[in-house]
Structures are given as C-alpha cells and as structure tokens.
Design an enzyme around this catalytic site. Sequence first.
Site, PDB file in Angstrom:
ATOM      1  N   LYS A   1      55.394  35.127  45.582  1.00 33.20           N
ATOM      2  CA  LYS A   1      56.223  34.257  45.880  1.00 33.20           C
ATOM      3  C   LYS A   1      55.699  32.785  46.468  1.00 33.20           C
ATOM      4  CE  LYS A   1      59.436  37.797  47.400  1.00 33.20           C
ATOM      5  NZ  LYS A   1      59.927  38.278  48.790  1.00 33.20           N
TER       6      LYS A   1
ATOM      7  N   ARG B   1      39.609  42.642  50.185  1.00 28.40           N
ATOM      8  CA  ARG B   1      38.685  42.206  49.127  1.00 28.40           C
ATOM      9  C   ARG B   1      39.606  40.702  48.492  1.00 28.40           C
ATOM     10  NH1 ARG B   1      36.441  45.290  43.904  1.00 28.40           N
ATOM     11  NH2 ARG B   1      34.791  45.660  45.460  1.00 28.40           N
TER      12      ARG B   1
HETATM   13  N1   CP Z   1      31.392  48.818  43.109  1.00 27.09           N
HETATM   14  C1   CP Z   1      32.600  48.197  43.195  1.00 27.09           C
HETATM   15  O1   CP Z   1      32.780  47.106  44.061  1.00 27.09           O
HETATM   16  O2   CP Z   1      33.306  48.635  42.459  1.00 27.09           O
HETATM   17  P1   CP Z   1      34.857  48.590  42.458  1.00 27.09           P
HETATM   18  O3   CP Z   1      35.194  47.131  41.956  1.00 27.09           O
HETATM   19  O4   CP Z   1      35.444  49.611  41.603  1.00 27.09           O
HETATM   20  O5   CP Z   1      35.513  48.543  43.810  1.00 27.09           O
END
Ligand code: CP
Length: 312
Positions: free
Chosen positions: A82, A104
């Site tokens: 959003k 991440r």
């Molecule tokens: N090596 C690694 O980071 O794999 P993923 O993207 O599946 O987490």
Amino acid sequence: QRHLLGIDPLRPDEIATILDLADRYVTLNRRAEKHAEVLAGRTQINMFFENSTRTQASFELAGKRLGADVMSMAMQASSIKKGETLIDTALTLNAMHPDLLVVRHPQSGAVDLLAQKVNCAVLNAGDGRHEHPTQALLDALTIRRAKGRLHRLTVAICGDIAHSRVARSNILLLHKMENRIRLVGPPTLMPAGIESFGVEVTHDMAEGLKDADVVMMLRLQKERMDGGFIPSEREYYHRYGLDAEKLDIAKPDAIVMHPGPMNRGVEIDGTIADDINRSVIQEQVEMGVAVRMAALDLLARNLRASPKEVMV
Ligand code: CP
C-alpha cells in the site's frame, strides 16, 4: 557485535567463534537435539523482501530449534504493497518488541539503514549486491570441515562476480582468513577495481582453476543486470560452465560449491553438482541451519534485558 550486517566488520577471531559454535550445532542437529532454552522468550521476525528458499527456511528452522517465537512476514501481503516505506514498516514491527530481525532486501545498504532505526538485533539475510554474511559463514564452515582448515587455500570464485553479494562476502571472509582468492568470469561480469580486495582476476577458467582447492560457482544474477549485458547461456556455459573437463584442471581433491539456486547447464553441469565425491552443495545447505543458529544464539547473548524482564 550488536547486529550481523556484513563480514566487513568481523575480526578473524569473531568469525572463528561463530564457526566453532556452528560446528557444535551441526552435531546437535544430526542427533536431532533441540536447544529450546537458548532463545526461549525471544521473538524473531523474518522479513524477506526478495525471494528465498534456503536462507528463509534455515533462519526459520534455526530460530525454532533454539526455542524462539518465530514469525515470517509475508511481505507480498504486507502494507508495503500500500506504499508503506521500509523504515515505517521496521518502526511498526520494532514497536512490537522483537528481539531479532532477519532482513533480506533488494537494495544494497537497506538492512544497515533499518538497523539504525530499531532497538533489536538485526541480521542481514542479503542486501542487493552488498553482503550476504551468513552465506559466507556457512561456506567457510563447509570449507573448514571438508579441508580441515580455513587458511592458505586457493579458492576460485567463478561466474557473475559483479552482481553477487555472495562473492563479496566470501571475498571479505576468505581474505581475512589469509586464503588465495581467484576470481574468474567474463570482463563484463567483473567489477572494476576488485583487485584492491586482495584477489587475483582472470577471464580464463583454465588459468583460474589451476591447482584450486575450492571451486565456487555462482549463478548469473539476471534480475540485477538492469537490462545490461546478459550473456548467451549457451556461450556462457561453453566458456565458464563447470563441467568434468574444466574441473580436472583443479586439484584432484578440490571441492565444488554453489550457494544456490543453481542453473544446471548454465554455470554448472548437473552431474558435477550431484557428484557426492566432489560436490558439497548439500552440505552447504546443512551448514546454513547451524551457522544461523550460531548467529542468532550469539546475538541474543548480547541483547539487553527486554522491557518484560526489567518489569519482573
Ligand atoms: N543462497 C541463497 O541465498 O539462497 P536463497 O536465495 O534460496 O535464500
């Protein structure tokens, strides 16, 4: 360290401490022993703004095996969609008093920025092209267990170096541990000035693999190529794909690594990837859980008493 944002700030003795603890967790995991007391009462939130199989699954398993309450956010279904910013999202979750935040993100530096805004421990699960510290640590543990040491080895890192946070974190770690690092790949996939990181650069696989103890293959990261040079997969495999003939140039006992996900027939031949006498790719996955357990454990030890504990 309060956070695990990269390999760059870690000293060699700190790396060794993480690997030693991870080694112990490998043994416990193989015996199917849980250590639920380690993170009992702690809350771990996983925020993956980019796809992941290995890193997300292993961080979740690691937290659960150590007894944390683990919540993996479905970022595609979050209010990010959003228009909420990364920082507002982080501040919102921070107000719920997590102890550990695993992040991440596709932008380099995003995880460092977020870490400055929250008062829990932050673990970088990969940010853009910058760093993927737990990947380098699990690779280091795999190498140490296979070779019996983590110094004075010749490690060939091959493929798309320019777009790889795995390459960057591995270069930093292997250099700190006094290994000889050779980067092998096409000029278009080699970052300018990378020699200043203490590595040798070649564009020729025969030169790069000669007498290597470790051959680490990398995926072509097309999602980060911004419409720039994308090699023909056929041509790329011919010149840079690891097959039996090229592997013969390395030492007879050289191990083959790949962080995954693999593109079979592009950067590596499927039979090499599956050859249990040479490939340690499945061991890398196993080490991933143990290394993430060690990282969560060590960071949790550094956490200040939570408000709940203060009130008691
Ligand atoms: N090596 C690694 O980071 O794999 P993923 O993207 O599946 O987490």
